[in-house]
Design a protein around this motif. Structure first.
Motif, PDB file in Angstrom:
ATOM      1  N   ASP A   1       0.824  -1.192   0.000  1.00  0.00           N
ATOM      2  CA  ASP A   1       0.000   0.000   0.000  1.00  0.00           C
ATOM      3  C   ASP A   1       0.869   1.257   0.000  1.00  0.00           C
ATOM      4  N   ILE A   2       0.406   2.272  -0.690  1.00  0.00           N
ATOM      5  CA  ILE A   2       1.070   3.572  -0.703  1.00  0.00           C
ATOM      6  C   ILE A   2       0.620   4.343   0.537  1.00  0.00           C
ATOM      7  N   THR A   3       1.576   4.951   1.229  1.00  0.00           N
ATOM      8  CA  THR A   3       1.274   5.711   2.442  1.00  0.00           C
ATOM      9  C   THR A   3       2.032   7.036   2.418  1.00  0.00           C
ATOM     10  N   PRO A   4       1.504   8.059   3.076  1.00  0.00           N
ATOM     11  CA  PRO A   4       2.283   9.294   3.211  1.00  0.00           C
ATOM     12  C   PRO A   4       3.423   9.071   4.208  1.00  0.00           C
ATOM     13  N   VAL A   5       4.531   9.736   3.982  1.00  0.00           N
ATOM     14  CA  VAL A   5       5.640   9.722   4.945  1.00  0.00           C
ATOM     15  C   VAL A   5       6.195  11.133   5.039  1.00  0.00           C
ATOM     16  N   SER A   6       6.739  11.456   6.181  1.00  0.00           N
ATOM     17  CA  SER A   6       7.369  12.766   6.354  1.00  0.00           C
ATOM     18  C   SER A   6       8.706  12.777   5.629  1.00  0.00           C
ATOM     19  N   ILE A   7       9.204  13.959   5.348  1.00  0.00           N
ATOM     20  CA  ILE A   7      10.517  14.064   4.713  1.00  0.00           C
ATOM     21  C   ILE A   7      11.582  13.445   5.612  1.00  0.00           C
ATOM     22  N   LYS A   8      11.429  13.605   6.912  1.00  0.00           N
ATOM     23  CA  LYS A   8      12.399  13.029   7.853  1.00  0.00           C
ATOM     24  C   LYS A   8      12.430  11.502   7.743  1.00  0.00           C
ATOM     25  N   GLU A   9      11.248  10.887   7.694  1.00  0.00           N
ATOM     26  CA  GLU A   9      11.182   9.427   7.562  1.00  0.00           C
ATOM     27  C   GLU A   9      11.750   8.973   6.219  1.00  0.00           C
ATOM     28  N   ALA A  10      11.411   9.689   5.153  1.00  0.00           N
ATOM     29  CA  ALA A  10      11.897   9.324   3.826  1.00  0.00           C
ATOM     30  C   ALA A  10      13.414   9.463   3.742  1.00  0.00           C
ATOM     31  N   MET A  11      13.938  10.559   4.282  1.00  0.00           N
ATOM     32  CA  MET A  11      15.388  10.776   4.262  1.00  0.00           C
ATOM     33  C   MET A  11      16.119   9.679   5.032  1.00  0.00           C
ATOM     34  N   GLU A  12      15.574   9.275   6.155  1.00  0.00           N
ATOM     35  CA  GLU A  12      16.206   8.215   6.946  1.00  0.00           C
ATOM     36  C   GLU A  12      16.199   6.891   6.184  1.00  0.00           C
ATOM     37  N   PHE A  13      15.091   6.579   5.524  1.00  0.00           N
ATOM     38  CA  PHE A  13      15.024   5.355   4.730  1.00  0.00           C
ATOM     39  C   PHE A  13      16.077   5.390   3.620  1.00  0.00           C
ATOM     40  N   VAL A  14      16.200   6.530   2.937  1.00  0.00           N
ATOM     41  CA  VAL A  14      17.199   6.668   1.871  1.00  0.00           C
ATOM     42  C   VAL A  14      18.607   6.529   2.451  1.00  0.00           C
ATOM     43  N   ARG A  15      18.878   7.172   3.574  1.00  0.00           N
ATOM     44  CA  ARG A  15      20.212   7.077   4.197  1.00  0.00           C
ATOM     45  C   ARG A  15      20.580   5.625   4.482  1.00  0.00           C
ATOM     46  N   GLN A  16      19.613   4.860   4.914  1.00  0.00           N
ATOM     47  CA  GLN A  16      19.885   3.468   5.295  1.00  0.00           C
ATOM     48  C   GLN A  16      19.905   2.499   4.117  1.00  0.00           C
ATOM     49  N   ASN A  17      19.235   2.857   3.019  1.00  0.00           N
ATOM     50  CA  ASN A  17      19.021   1.851   1.978  1.00  0.00           C
ATOM     51  C   ASN A  17      19.482   2.185   0.573  1.00  0.00           C
ATOM     52  N   HIS A  18      19.723   3.462   0.253  1.00  0.00           N
ATOM     53  CA  HIS A  18      20.085   3.785  -1.132  1.00  0.00           C
ATOM     54  C   HIS A  18      21.523   3.393  -1.399  1.00  0.00           C
ATOM     55  N   ARG A  19      21.760   2.813  -2.562  1.00  0.00           N
ATOM     56  CA  ARG A  19      23.096   2.266  -2.835  1.00  0.00           C
ATOM     57  C   ARG A  19      24.131   3.289  -3.265  1.00  0.00           C
ATOM     58  N   HIS A  20      23.719   4.486  -3.743  1.00  0.00           N
ATOM     59  CA  HIS A  20      24.747   5.425  -4.196  1.00  0.00           C
ATOM     60  C   HIS A  20      24.423   6.898  -3.984  1.00  0.00           C
ATOM     61  N   CYS A  21      23.236   7.262  -3.505  1.00  0.00           N
ATOM     62  CA  CYS A  21      22.900   8.679  -3.325  1.00  0.00           C
ATOM     63  C   CYS A  21      22.507   8.971  -1.887  1.00  0.00           C
ATOM     64  N   SER A  22      22.825  10.172  -1.470  1.00  0.00           N
ATOM     65  CA  SER A  22      22.347  10.613  -0.164  1.00  0.00           C
ATOM     66  C   SER A  22      20.928  11.136  -0.315  1.00  0.00           C
ATOM     67  N   ALA A  23      20.285  11.379   0.794  1.00  0.00           N
ATOM     68  CA  ALA A  23      18.910  11.882   0.775  1.00  0.00           C
ATOM     69  C   ALA A  23      18.900  13.351   0.375  1.00  0.00           C
ATOM     70  N   PRO A  24      17.936  13.772  -0.440  1.00  0.00           N
ATOM     71  CA  PRO A  24      17.815  15.194  -0.761  1.00  0.00           C
ATOM     72  C   PRO A  24      17.346  15.964   0.469  1.00  0.00           C
ATOM     73  N   GLN A  25      17.527  17.262   0.466  1.00  0.00           N
ATOM     74  CA  GLN A  25      17.225  18.057   1.657  1.00  0.00           C
ATOM     75  C   GLN A  25      15.811  18.612   1.715  1.00  0.00           C
ATOM     76  N   GLY A  26      15.092  18.608   0.630  1.00  0.00           N
ATOM     77  CA  GLY A  26      13.738  19.164   0.644  1.00  0.00           C
ATOM     78  C   GLY A  26      12.826  18.343  -0.232  1.00  0.00           C
ATOM     79  N   HIS A  27      11.543  18.701  -0.208  1.00  0.00           N
ATOM     80  CA  HIS A  27      10.593  17.967  -1.046  1.00  0.00           C
ATOM     81  C   HIS A  27       9.286  18.733  -1.175  1.00  0.00           C
ATOM     82  N   LYS A  28       8.509  18.376  -2.173  1.00  0.00           N
ATOM     83  CA  LYS A  28       7.115  18.803  -2.282  1.00  0.00           C
ATOM     84  C   LYS A  28       6.260  17.814  -1.509  1.00  0.00           C
ATOM     85  N   PHE A  29       6.574  16.523  -1.679  1.00  0.00           N
ATOM     86  CA  PHE A  29       5.919  15.474  -0.912  1.00  0.00           C
ATOM     87  C   PHE A  29       6.758  14.201  -0.977  1.00  0.00           C
TER      88      PHE A  29
END
Length: 141
Positions: A1-29
């Motif tokens: 299921d698709i769910t809303p997430v905060s930028i903080k939660e999304a950034m943390e997921f990216v920090r822990q799981n993305h293979r080559h990029c860091s998390a971006p600093q801002g977002h629209k959603f």
């Protein structure tokens, strides 16, 4: 299921799981994808385009799509949901970037086409350290 997430939660997921990029600093959603057991298996972060020439108020950039590779089609689901939400918000064009060595199959599955190749160097004040492919979605009525 698709769910809303905060930028903080999304950034943390990216920090822990993305293979080559860091998390971006801002977002629209940002949105997340959860498995049947409620475990988060992916996130998508969308923002205004970093390239000034694309920042026309009608273009949305898919900054990060980050998924657990165990789950097939998770990236495509997140891309499609991000585009659907962006259209509801009034965006008409969608762009993203991928490295040349990546297949881009999840992006092609939701209608993205190769539009060009970026070059290494500085671009809009952002240091681009590797060449990457610019992809744009096919406008649909």
């Amino acid at each position: 299921d698709i769910t809303p997430v905060s930028i903080k939660e999304a950034m943390e997921f990216v920090r822990q799981n993305h293979r080559h990029c860091s998390a971006p600093q801002g977002h629209k959603f940002s949105i997340g994808l959860v498995a049947g057991d409620g475990a988060r298996i992916g996130v998508a972060i969308a923002s205004i385009p970093k390239a000034r020439a694309l920042n026309d108020g009608r273009t949305l950039e898919l900054n990060r799509i980050c998924c657990d590779p165990v789950y097939r089609h998770a990236a495509s689901k997140l891309c499609a949901a991000t585009i659907r939400i962006g259209k509801e918000m009034g965006y008409h064009r969608f762009v993203t970037y991928t490295l040349p060595q990546e297949s881009g199959s999840s992006l092609r599955a939701v209608g993205f086409l190769r539009d060009g190749l970026t070059s290494a160097g500085h671009w809009g004040g952002i240091a681009v350290t590797a060449r990457g492919e610019l992809l744009k979605s096919i406008p649909q009525a």
